[in-house]
Design a protein around this motif. Structure first.
Motif, PDB file in Angstrom:
ATOM      1  N   SER A   1     -19.323  20.472  14.698  1.00 28.13           N
ATOM      2  CA  SER A   1     -19.014  20.104  13.332  1.00 28.13           C
ATOM      3  C   SER A   1     -19.995  18.931  12.972  1.00 28.13           C
ATOM      4  CB  SER A   1     -17.568  19.782  13.104  1.00 28.13           C
ATOM      5  OG  SER A   1     -17.487  19.589  11.934  1.00 28.13           O
ATOM      6  N   PRO A   2     -20.580  19.314  11.925  1.00 27.82           N
ATOM      7  CA  PRO A   2     -21.307  17.927  11.270  1.00 27.82           C
ATOM      8  C   PRO A   2     -20.624  16.941  10.284  1.00 27.82           C
ATOM      9  CG  PRO A   2     -21.559  20.072   9.846  1.00 27.82           C
ATOM     10  CD  PRO A   2     -20.510  20.559  10.998  1.00 27.82           C
ATOM     11  N   PHE A   3     -19.305  17.339  10.224  1.00 26.55           N
ATOM     12  CA  PHE A   3     -18.473  16.564   9.482  1.00 26.55           C
ATOM     13  C   PHE A   3     -17.626  15.470  10.269  1.00 26.55           C
ATOM     14  CE2 PHE A   3     -18.772  20.531   7.199  1.00 26.55           C
ATOM     15  CZ  PHE A   3     -19.411  20.188   6.183  1.00 26.55           C
ATOM     16  N   PRO A   4     -17.502  14.474   9.614  1.00 32.02           N
ATOM     17  CA  PRO A   4     -16.511  13.464  10.454  1.00 32.02           C
ATOM     18  C   PRO A   4     -15.188  14.031  10.690  1.00 32.02           C
ATOM     19  CG  PRO A   4     -17.285  12.515   8.119  1.00 32.02           C
ATOM     20  CD  PRO A   4     -17.696  13.987   8.204  1.00 32.02           C
ATOM     21  N   ASP A   5     -14.408  13.469  11.452  1.00 30.82           N
ATOM     22  CA  ASP A   5     -12.935  14.110  11.862  1.00 30.82           C
ATOM     23  C   ASP A   5     -12.065  13.951  10.675  1.00 30.82           C
ATOM     24  OD1 ASP A   5     -13.570  14.135  14.660  1.00 30.82           O
ATOM     25  OD2 ASP A   5     -12.706  12.200  15.089  1.00 30.82           O
ATOM     26  N   SER A   6     -11.250  15.045  10.590  1.00 31.30           N
ATOM     27  CA  SER A   6     -10.337  15.249   9.456  1.00 31.30           C
ATOM     28  C   SER A   6      -9.432  14.066   9.759  1.00 31.30           C
ATOM     29  CB  SER A   6      -9.677  16.467   9.549  1.00 31.30           C
ATOM     30  OG  SER A   6     -10.608  17.533   9.554  1.00 31.30           O
ATOM     31  N   THR A   7      -8.962  13.250   8.697  1.00 32.16           N
ATOM     32  CA  THR A   7      -7.777  12.319   8.874  1.00 32.16           C
ATOM     33  C   THR A   7      -6.795  12.493   7.971  1.00 32.16           C
ATOM     34  OG1 THR A   7      -9.060  11.203   7.224  1.00 32.16           O
ATOM     35  CG2 THR A   7      -9.713  10.557   9.720  1.00 32.16           C
ATOM     36  N   ILE A   8      -5.767  11.760   8.275  1.00 36.61           N
ATOM     37  CA  ILE A   8      -4.685  11.772   7.192  1.00 36.61           C
ATOM     38  C   ILE A   8      -4.471  10.220   6.892  1.00 36.61           C
ATOM     39  CG2 ILE A   8      -2.001  12.027   6.756  1.00 36.61           C
ATOM     40  CD1 ILE A   8      -1.958  13.910   9.286  1.00 36.61           C
ATOM     41  N   ARG A   9      -4.482   9.941   5.341  1.00 36.54           N
ATOM     42  CA  ARG A   9      -4.602   8.580   4.897  1.00 36.54           C
ATOM     43  C   ARG A   9      -3.060   8.606   4.407  1.00 36.54           C
ATOM     44  NH1 ARG A   9      -9.231   6.256   0.770  1.00 36.54           N
ATOM     45  NH2 ARG A   9     -10.321   6.130   2.875  1.00 36.54           N
ATOM     46  N   THR A  10      -2.312   7.488   4.744  1.00 32.81           N
ATOM     47  CA  THR A  10      -0.977   7.099   4.226  1.00 32.81           C
ATOM     48  C   THR A  10      -1.107   6.030   3.240  1.00 32.81           C
ATOM     49  OG1 THR A  10      -0.470   6.176   6.241  1.00 32.81           O
ATOM     50  CG2 THR A  10       0.241   8.374   6.143  1.00 32.81           C
ATOM     51  N   PRO A  11      -0.188   5.888   2.315  1.00 29.64           N
ATOM     52  CA  PRO A  11      -0.093   4.912   1.638  1.00 29.64           C
ATOM     53  C   PRO A  11       0.514   3.689   2.336  1.00 29.64           C
ATOM     54  CG  PRO A  11       1.819   6.457   0.891  1.00 29.64           C
ATOM     55  CD  PRO A  11       0.544   6.920   1.971  1.00 29.64           C
ATOM     56  N   ALA A  12       0.218   2.470   1.563  1.00 32.91           N
ATOM     57  CA  ALA A  12       0.646   1.109   2.343  1.00 32.91           C
ATOM     58  C   ALA A  12       2.128   1.121   1.963  1.00 32.91           C
ATOM     59  CB  ALA A  12      -0.131  -0.013   2.051  1.00 32.91           C
ATOM     60  N   PRO A  13       2.956   0.246   2.651  1.00 34.38           N
ATOM     61  CA  PRO A  13       4.344   0.028   2.406  1.00 34.38           C
ATOM     62  C   PRO A  13       4.244  -0.396   0.988  1.00 34.38           C
ATOM     63  CG  PRO A  13       3.672  -0.903   4.675  1.00 34.38           C
ATOM     64  CD  PRO A  13       2.357  -0.591   3.876  1.00 34.38           C
ATOM     65  N   ARG A  14       5.690  -0.252   0.281  1.00 29.42           N
ATOM     66  CA  ARG A  14       5.831  -0.686  -0.960  1.00 29.42           C
ATOM     67  C   ARG A  14       5.876  -2.427  -1.001  1.00 29.42           C
ATOM     68  NH1 ARG A  14      10.024   3.091  -4.428  1.00 29.42           N
ATOM     69  NH2 ARG A  14       8.566   4.969  -4.267  1.00 29.42           N
ATOM     70  N   HIS A  15       6.269  -2.586  -0.176  1.00 29.85           N
ATOM     71  CA  HIS A  15       6.066  -4.409   0.049  1.00 29.85           C
ATOM     72  C   HIS A  15       5.645  -4.754   1.435  1.00 29.85           C
ATOM     73  CE1 HIS A  15       8.802  -4.363  -3.571  1.00 29.85           C
ATOM     74  NE2 HIS A  15       9.726  -3.625  -2.919  1.00 29.85           N
ATOM     75  N   PRO A  16       4.257  -4.781   1.631  1.00 28.21           N
ATOM     76  CA  PRO A  16       3.681  -5.043   2.793  1.00 28.21           C
ATOM     77  C   PRO A  16       4.040  -6.501   3.072  1.00 28.21           C
ATOM     78  CG  PRO A  16       2.149  -4.917   1.019  1.00 28.21           C
ATOM     79  CD  PRO A  16       3.301  -4.717   0.546  1.00 28.21           C
ATOM     80  N   ALA A  17       4.014  -6.727   4.550  1.00 26.63           N
ATOM     81  CA  ALA A  17       4.087  -8.192   5.189  1.00 26.63           C
ATOM     82  C   ALA A  17       3.131  -9.164   4.567  1.00 26.63           C
ATOM     83  CB  ALA A  17       4.373  -7.945   6.557  1.00 26.63           C
ATOM     84  N   ALA A  18       3.376 -10.356   4.934  1.00 26.57           N
ATOM     85  CA  ALA A  18       2.253 -11.248   4.523  1.00 26.57           C
ATOM     86  C   ALA A  18       1.097 -10.894   5.400  1.00 26.57           C
ATOM     87  CB  ALA A  18       2.751 -12.650   4.817  1.00 26.57           C
ATOM     88  N   GLY A  19      -0.089 -10.941   4.903  1.00 30.25           N
ATOM     89  CA  GLY A  19      -1.464 -10.718   5.620  1.00 30.25           C
ATOM     90  C   GLY A  19      -1.838  -9.507   5.802  1.00 30.25           C
ATOM     91  N   GLU A  20      -1.002  -8.347   5.672  1.00 29.54           N
ATOM     92  CA  GLU A  20      -1.290  -7.014   5.932  1.00 29.54           C
ATOM     93  C   GLU A  20      -1.926  -6.336   4.754  1.00 29.54           C
ATOM     94  OE1 GLU A  20       1.303  -2.904   6.814  1.00 29.54           O
ATOM     95  OE2 GLU A  20       2.458  -4.793   6.630  1.00 29.54           O
TER      96      GLU A  20
END
Length: 577
Positions: A86-105
């Motif tokens: 395949s000439p395309f990059p790997d198919s990926t699943i992008r997930t949203p970040a947690p609503r309240h991410p931990a410090a530094g994340e």
């Protein structure tokens, strides 16, 4: 060995937890379908059968929030995706970040802890999928979805949509390509109705093959989640225009098979993927089809009931992307067509729309912000706000068809209604007012969202229209826009360009008012103006929503001067709406 016939399509990504998704596939035989992710997440499902075809909607669990994860598809343990070489990059699943991410994340989009999530919504409609069989230039220009795929695949740092909203005419059952016409002619006598249009479920599968097997679009749909709704060409031009139109169609010997096959294939190929895992788990038809050795008759019975009763099935649905709410509205199958009772959506559907738009609107979010969402998107394939001349002609037509000028004008009006496609929101005046009132209600008060955007397609050009609420008793506080984007890939004839330019002109507005006087139409309290466009070409709009800010971009597909496909050219970018 089982093979991958179509897909994968990444459909639903869970924005509540950021840990789940669904992936749709069609296999060439019964098998166990599996998604395996690079970080150990994944899921599996047994295929189910409709009309000799085998499908699976695979729930993927265990994903890491705020990450982008490559995945593979396996059938009976053998990898079938990505395709070899395949000439395309790997198919990926992008997930949203947690609503309240931990410090530094930080999230996959590079946002810091506590930052409001950015949601990018790309949308458009009307994609006629066929391209020339040889290497000659496409006579209707490059495909905007193909150009988006090339941009994402080959441009480092390109902004990737969080969701692709396809607002109708994903396939054209009534305008088949030369290759499909040859295939139909080898299958049956195309000199008999429905001629070179599709006739049954098997022929619908051919349309989806043609639309989604394009290599660029196939990769795009495997890596960008999608929301879909049908419009008329998914079944037939002018679908459910009027009671007279429906009566005429039902008298033909081929219509019943066409409409049942259209609804069945839409349920399989588009509708199921719109739903969350929880909604799928609560769907008795989906459970019955999965459990049956062959679900064809179950689905056929469902389609027959849905066609007979606009309140039987709900094709509309809601998706929340953090603090962005999308309400996709069925404006075709949910219509009430009897003269004197005409409605764009039946009352139960309208009640559902009100409930979803107002859900939590009198409360406060857990972080103290007013209201349940910062932005409301209403996806309706047909525009709410049209060029003034067209709106007035459709309102006049509705009045004369309803008897405002007597039987003779009613007959003439019905003929014009069917010939001129006079069947947008303006052709259902009470529904137009009901939608307007709902938008005004949602947009008022301390819980009002920052923006309300009506996303539409259908009319083969793009424009922005802004309501004028000066005559409204309680103008909304939200910024309200009609955002129309069409086509993704289709012809725009010179007559269409001239007609829509005239429709927005002062002369068109004056002529439209003459029509409404003749039809004794009560003018709407709402006025509006065009604030952008019209733009003509194969195109996509993208809304970027962050906190209570909104940015709009319009991209058109143009031939790449360096050769080898198409590219997107930005023709509009706003700092805010």
């Amino acid at each position: 060995m089982a093979g991958l016939r179509l897909g994968p399509l990444l459909r639903h990504v869970d924005w509540e937890t950021g840990t789940g998704a669904t992936v749709w596939i069609e296999a060439d035989r019964a098998c166990e379908a599996e998604v395996r992710c690079a970080d150990g997440a994944g899921g599996a499902a047994r295929t189910w059968r409709i009309a000799g075809h085998h499908y699976a909607l695979i729930p993927v669990t265990g994903l890491r929030p705020g990450a982008e994860t490559a995945y593979r598809v396996l059938l009976d343990g053998e990898q079938v995706w990505p395709l070899p070489d395949s000439p395309f990059p790997d198919s990926t699943i992008r997930t949203p970040a947690p609503r309240h991410p931990a410090a530094g994340e930080a999230s996959a989009a590079g946002e810091g802890p506590g930052a409001p999530a950015t949601v990018r919504v790309a949308f458009g409609s009307c994609r006629w999928a066929a391209r020339p069989a040889d290497s000659s230039p496409d006579p209707i220009g490059p495909d905007a979805l193909g150009a988006l795929a090339r941009t994402l695949a080959h441009t480092p740092g390109a902004e990737r949509p969080d969701v692709l909203v396809l607002l109708g005419d994903q396939v054209y059952a009534d305008e088949t390509s030369e290759a499909t016409r040859r295939w139909l002619a080898a299958r049956r006598d195309v000199k008999r109705p429905p001629w070179e249009q599709v006739a049954d479920y098997e022929e619908y599968t051919r349309l989806y093959d043609e639309s989604w097997l394009d290599p660029e679009v196939r990769w795009l749909l495997s890596t960008v989640p999608s929301c879909m709704i049908f419009d008329d060409h998914d079944v037939i031009d002018d679908w459910n225009t009027s009671e007279a139109w429906l009566r005429r169609m039902r008298a033909t010997p081929w219509w019943r098979e066409r409409i049942l096959s259209g609804l069945m294939s839409y349920w399989v190929y588009q509708h199921l993927g719109n739903l969350s895992p929880a909604e799928l788990a609560a769907d008795p038809l989906y459970a019955a089809v999965r459990e049956a050795p062959d679900g064809t008759e179950l689905l056929r019975e469902f389609a027959a009931r849905a066609d007979a009763d606009p309140t039987y099935a709900r094709w509309s649905y809601r998706r929340d992307f953090g603090r962005v709410r999308l309400l996709m509205v069925d404006t075709r199958a949910a219509r009430v067509l009897a003269e004197g009772e005409r409605a764009m959506v039946a009352e139960p559907e309208l009640a559902w729309l009100r409930e979803q738009a107002l859900d939590g609107a009198d409360g406060y979010a857990t972080d103290g912000r007013a209201g349940p969402y910062d932005h409301l998107l209403i996806g309706t394939s047909l525009p709410w706000l049209l060029p003034h001349f067209i709106h007035d002609v459709e309102a006049w037509n509705a009045a004369v068809c309803g008897g405002a000028r007597g039987p003779r004008w009613a007959r003439l009006g019905e003929d014009l209604r069917q010939r001129g496609d006079l069947e947008h929101w303006a052709a259902f005046p009470e529904s137009f007012e009901a939608l307007t009132e709902l938008i005004a209600k949602v947009g008022g008060g301390p819980a009002a969202p920052a923006t309300i955007s009506v996303l539409s397609g259908d009319v083969h050009h793009a424009y922005i229209a802004e309501p004028d609420w000066s005559r409204w008793p309680q103008p909304p506080d939200s910024r309200v826009r009609q955002l129309t984007c069409s086509p993704v890939h289709n012809r725009t004839y010179a007559s269409i360009r001239l007609g829509f330019r005239f429709g927005w002109s002062r002369a068109g507005r004056r002529l439209g008012r003459a029509f409404t006087r003749h039809g004794r139409v009560t003018p709407s309290r709402l006025d509006w103006s065009r604030t952008g466009g019209p733009w003509f070409g194969n195109q996509l709009m993208t809304l970027t929503l962050r906190g209570r800010a909104a940015r709009l971009r319009l991209d058109q597909a143009r031939p790449d001067p360096s050769g080898g496909g198409a590219r997107l050219v930005t023709v509009l970018e706003t700092d805010g709406l």
